[in-house]
Each structure stands twice: as structure tokens, then as C-alpha cells.
Design an enzyme around this catalytic site. Structure first.
Site, mmCIF file in Angstrom:
data_model
loop_
_atom_site.group_PDB
_atom_site.id
_atom_site.type_symbol
_atom_site.label_atom_id
_atom_site.label_comp_id
_atom_site.label_asym_id
_atom_site.label_seq_id
_atom_site.Cartn_x
_atom_site.Cartn_y
_atom_site.Cartn_z
ATOM 1 C CB SER A 1 -0.427 -3.723 -2.706
ATOM 2 O OG SER A 1 0.698 -3.163 -2.058
ATOM 3 C CG ASP B 1 -3.287 1.226 3.388
ATOM 4 O OD1 ASP B 1 -2.152 1.625 3.061
ATOM 5 O OD2 ASP B 1 -3.833 0.243 2.840
ATOM 6 C CG HIS C 1 -1.134 0.623 -0.102
ATOM 7 N ND1 HIS C 1 -1.571 -0.224 0.908
ATOM 8 C CD2 HIS C 1 -0.374 -0.138 -0.925
ATOM 9 C CE1 HIS C 1 -1.090 -1.438 0.696
ATOM 10 N NE2 HIS C 1 -0.372 -1.423 -0.409
#
Length: 343
Positions: free
Chosen positions: A34, A319, A322
Site C-alpha cells: 500500500s 491515515d 500511511h
């Protein structure tokens, strides 16, 4: 007149150098999790998605592409630094086709790791499919040149520790943390050798970030009564793994003729940003921008979530897991200047 002439000569020289640098890397090809997913998970059956607001609110057109950030991710900035497109599209994104992917393609998928127990998404299989399409589109000779001269970015490993070893009992019951590091290192070696066998020659292996300083970990410590501190155990695991990764990169360069493998270590620049946020123009590094900034990511970070910040550029993290686009930009710039510029 002489000054103008000198200026024009210098300008021409700089443009020539830029063109030469860009020509050395005709495309950027991305494998990862991610940290660099550009939207492949949008069409994969998984709960790990980010193709909705407020994700992507600072991306081009304010579009939520599936990147786990408010804007661009490191591979986008690295592509731009090499004179290519300012973003690398996801291979499974239906908005793009092989003509777009000829100058850069992203196979990364959120949740992925080197260990199949972390995720069973097979990015190399997509890469093989891409090779077939590229050869059909450009012919063997030109396609092979692109595949050989491209810069291959690999950003994997964090999930193997955070979402596998420390979360699921299977691997932890079989390996000590030192043994598990070696196990993942062996898988990383196999991965590089596999893409080398398929034509890759310019390869960047990313190290682990300071995992213990993610907002999720700091919030867990805070609620557990340990204060707003990083989990040093996780950070030490990342440091130890990165040392071993340095040795692996040296080994691969000795064993793979014609290959140039580099170690892109984000740990120290990332930790510096977290510890001295104001030096880099940030206000907050302990919690993230989205929602409360402590636990939310993915579907928990959505347009209906309260408390999301108005200016993500003031936050190190977007977030709970990340970084923001601004953090991604700083880390990418550091790696281009100190590691990747040699390609």
C-alpha cells in the site's frame, strides 16, 4: 551578448543532460504494497481499498485513484524525477492501456508482502502478462530494451512483519524474529532473481520504515498507558532487517551479471521527519490527518468521518498507517538524490 550566449550554452547542456538521464530510464516499473499501490486493489477482491474520498483529494483532479494517501505516492515522484510522467498508473486500472504502460506501470497491491502468507496476490504474474502485451505493442527489440533499461522499484516487507508476524500466530509459532527476518530476506532474494530472470537489470529494494512510529502503534501505546511513544521493539526489528538487506544487495550485485541492485532505505529520513516535523514544515507527526488520526485507514477513513484535517500538508501521516503526499515527496526526493540518481 556573451552572457546570453553562455546562458544558452548552459541551458542546452542542462537540457541534454536531463534528456540523457531520462533516456537511461525509459520507464518505471513498480512492485509493492500500500505504500505504492496506485489503484490495483480497486479491482481485486479485498477490503483494503482507498478509491473513495477523502483519499486522493490532493491528487490531480481531486480523484481517489486507490492510492493510500491524500495525493501521490513515492513511485509517482520518482517517475517524475527521471523526466517521465508525474504518476505511474496501476496495471489493472481500466483508464489506461499498454501505450500508457510503456513508460511506466504499477503492479503494487495493498496488503502484499514477500511472504505468500501475508497475501496471495501474485504481482509477478501481472508483470509477465505486461511483457507479452508490451512485445505485441512495440515488437520484441524495443520492448526488450524498455524492460532491460527500466527502473524497477520494490517496496515490500512492512506487512510481512506488522500484518503477518505480529498479527497472525502461524509464522510467530515457527520462527523467532531473527529467523523470520532471514526467512523474508530469502524470499526477497528469490523475488529479485525471478524478475532478473525476466529481464530486470536496474532494481531498487526498499528497506523498512520506522514501523513503531506509525500513528496506529503510538495510539496503541498511549491507550495502553505507555504514553505517546514509538514502539522501539518494532523500530529495532526494522533497523536489523535493513542491515541484513544491505548485505543481500551486495550479494545480489556479485551474483547477477549486468544487474545493478540498490538499497533504498527510507528509515532514517522518515524518522527524522517524525522527530523533527517543524524542520520539514509539518505541525503534527504523532497522529494522522484523517479522522481521529489514531486508528483509521481504508474504509474507516471516509468522507463521513469526523475530525479529518483541512490541510494535510501540516501532517506527516495521512491515515494511521500511511504518509501524506508531502512526506512521500520528501522521502522520494531524498532517495533520488542519495540512491537512485546513479541509474
Amino acid at each position: 551578448m556573451a552572457v546570453l550566449l553562455t546562458y544558452l550554452v548552459l541551458a542546452h547542456l542542462l537540457l541534454s543532460l536531463a534528456a540523457t538521464a531520462a533516456a537511461k530510464v525509459p520507464a518505471v516499473i513498480v512492485f509493492g504494497d500500500s505504500s505504492v499501490d496506485a489503484g490495483n486493489n480497486n479491482v481485486i477482491s479485498t477490503v483494503l481499498k482507498s478509491n473513495f474520498a477523502p483519499y486522493g483529494r490532493d491528487f490531480y483532479g481531486g480523484r481517489a485513484t486507490g492510492r493510500f494517501s491524500n495525493g501521490r505516492v513515492p513511485s509517482d515522484f520518482i517517475s517524475e524525477a527521471f523526466g517521465l510522467r508525474p504518476f505511474v498508473p496501476a496495471y489493472l486500472d481500466p483508464m489506461y492501456n499498454i501505450s500508457d504502460f510503456a513508460v511506466g506501470v504499477n503492479f503494487a497491491s495493498a496488503g502484499t508482502g514477500f511472504d505468500n502468507a501475508t497475501s496471495d496476490v501474485l504481482e509477478v504474474e501481472y508483470y509477465k502478462d505486461y511483457q507479452t502485451k508490451l512485445r505485441a505493442y512495440l515488437g520484441d527489440q524495443k520492448a526488450n530494451t524498455i524492460l532491460t533499461e527500466s527502473l524497477y522499484l520494490t517496496s515490500l516487507g512492512t506487512n510481512d512483519f506488522m500484518e503477518n508476524y505480529y498479527t497472525m500466530p502461524g509464522r510467530r509459532s515457527r520462527y523467532t524474529i531473527d529467523q523470520f527476518q532471514d526467512f523474508i530476506l530469502g524470499l526477497a532474494e528469490n523475488f529479485v532473481k525471478e524478475i532478473y530472470g525476466l529481464g530486470a537489470r536496474k532494481i531498487s529494494l526498499a528497506g523498512l520504515p520506522p514501523m513503531g512510529c506509525l500513528p496506529l502503534e503510538r495510539a496503541t501505546n498511549f491507550l495502553g498507558g505507555s504514553g505517546d511513544t514509538c514502539t522501539e521493539t518494532y523500530n529495532n526489528v526494522a533497523l536489523g532487517f535493513n542491515v541484513k538487506m544491505t548485505g543481500l544487495v551486495a550479494k545480489l550485485n556479485e551474483e547477477l551479471p549486468g544487474a545493478k541492485v540498490v538499497f533504498s532505505n527510507p528509515y532514517f529520513i522518515f524518522l527524522q521527519i517524525i522527530r523533527r516535523p517543524s524542520f520539514y514544515g509539518f505541525d503534527v507527526s504523532s497522529v494522522a490527518c484523517c479522522a481521529t488520526g489514531m486508528f483509521e485507514m481504508g474504509y474507516m477513513c471516509n468522507r463521513y468521518t469526523a475530525f479529518t484535517c483541512t490541510d494535510a500538508s501540516k501532517y506527516v501521516f495521512w491515515d494511521a498507517f500511511h504518509p501524506t503526499e508531502k512526506t512521500n515527496s520528501i522521502i522520494s526526493d531524498h532517495l533520488v538524490k542519495h540512491v537512485l540518481g546513479g541509474f
